[in-house]
Write a protein that holds these residues in place. Structure first.
Motif: not given
Length: 333
Positions: A231-233, A243-245, A286-288, A293-294
């Protein structure tokens, strides 16, 4: 136009000299959490009270299918601990007049507004994009067209055209016709003293532990993630930040706050292992974000399984430990 209000919910707060609470230290994994929780942290801090006492509610964070819970402190907890009573404020006339009335009575006006007009969001939203957020107005001067407000990690001032944008509802032609949602915070009762507040906070934590999700929310997130990545892609690149927020930031910030609450609440190293699990969830979330993103760019979840399993295990360890201590929490209260 009203004259500037003489009273304020936090009379000593100064936008120039204000010192934010340690929960908003820039060295933390998540110096900002979400607008509502951040606002409460600073409003409580500005009254000389410990915001850590309210953080037991973070034990209830869940995965809601497309986001983690936008976590908020229950208003009954706020009233019990600090004596602050919250009511909805009906905006049927000019916003500036309504807020002036409340500030003159020593109340905080919490109002949903557009970050486009908030100078503290410079470089993110300020005069760049329209986004909904909540501020806590502590002082207002309609004559000088200025407002002092709590938002995110601090206390700020908006003036001139920004003031006009924030107050843009009312009878004048050209203003928006749908009022924003607003609340008032009244210091109606005395806050608990330190001993009583700690006992109450322990009881509240025990209650919130009994209300935690039946399923590990990180496992639930992991099972839905392939669909969410698709969905995000399919959206514009900027959508990833939204989405990350609503996913990893809410997850990580929530448990960083829970760890801080346990550190404040515990005696000696009472919650040492649980605090470490909170730190692991916070740092790993945070690292995830970078891995995610990748994954969105590649539309593949390969390589995400192991870090998600680590996050899920940390959550399980955290609540295994807290559940074992549940009886002691109730007895101590």
């Amino acid at each position: 136009m009203r004259s500037p209000s003489e009273s304020a919910f936090a009379p000593d707060a100064d936008p120039v000299a204000y010192s934010a609470h340690a929960l908003h230290d820039a060295a933390r994994d998540w110096p900002q959490t979400n607008c509502y929780v951040d606002l409460w942290i600073e409003a409580i801090h500005a009254r000389g009270l410990p915001p850590e006492a309210m953080l037991g509610f973070t034990a209830t964070l869940d995965f809601e299918g497309d986001q983690f819970t936008f976590f908020k402190p229950p208003l009954e907890d706020i009233e019990t601990l600090y004596g602050f009573v919250v009511h909805e404020l009906s905006l049927y006339d000019d916003i500036a007049d309504h807020i002036s009335e409340q500030c003159e009575r020593g109340r905080l006006a919490m109002i949903e507004t557009d970050a486009f007009h908030l100078p503290d969001t410079r470089g993110v939203s300020y005069r760049l994009e329209h986004s909904k957020t909540t501020i806590g107005v502590n002082r207002i001067d309609p004559v000088a067209r200025s407002v002092d407000y709590f938002h995110n990690e601090g206390y700020f001032r908006a003036e001139g055209a920004d003031f006009d944008g924030l107050m843009a509802f009312g009878s004048q032609e050209g203003r928006q016709k749908l009022p924003p949602y607003a609340e008032i915070v009244k210091a109606s009762f005395a806050p608990l003293d330190d001993k009583a507040m700690r006992e109450c906070a322990r009881a509240l934590l025990a209650r919130h532990l009994s209300r935690r999700p039946a399923q590990n929310p990180i496992d639930a997130f992991a099972s839905r993630l392939p669909e969410l990545i698709e969905r995000v892609a399919a959206r514009e690149p900027e959508f990833f930040h939204k989405f990350a927020f609503n996913s990893l930031r809410q997850l990580g910030a929530n448990f960083e706050l829970l760890g801080a609450g346990l550190a404040w609440l515990g005696v000696s190293d009472e919650f040492a292992s649980e605090i470490e699990a909170c730190r692991e969830i916070s740092g790993s979330a945070k690292s995830f974000q970078f891995l995610l993103a990748r994954a969105v760019v590649r539309r593949k979840t390969v390589g995400l399984e192991a870090p998600l399993a680590t996050l899920g295990d940390a959550y399980a360890r955290l609540f295994d430990g807290l559940t074992r201590r549940g009886g002691a929490l109730r007895l101590a209260s």
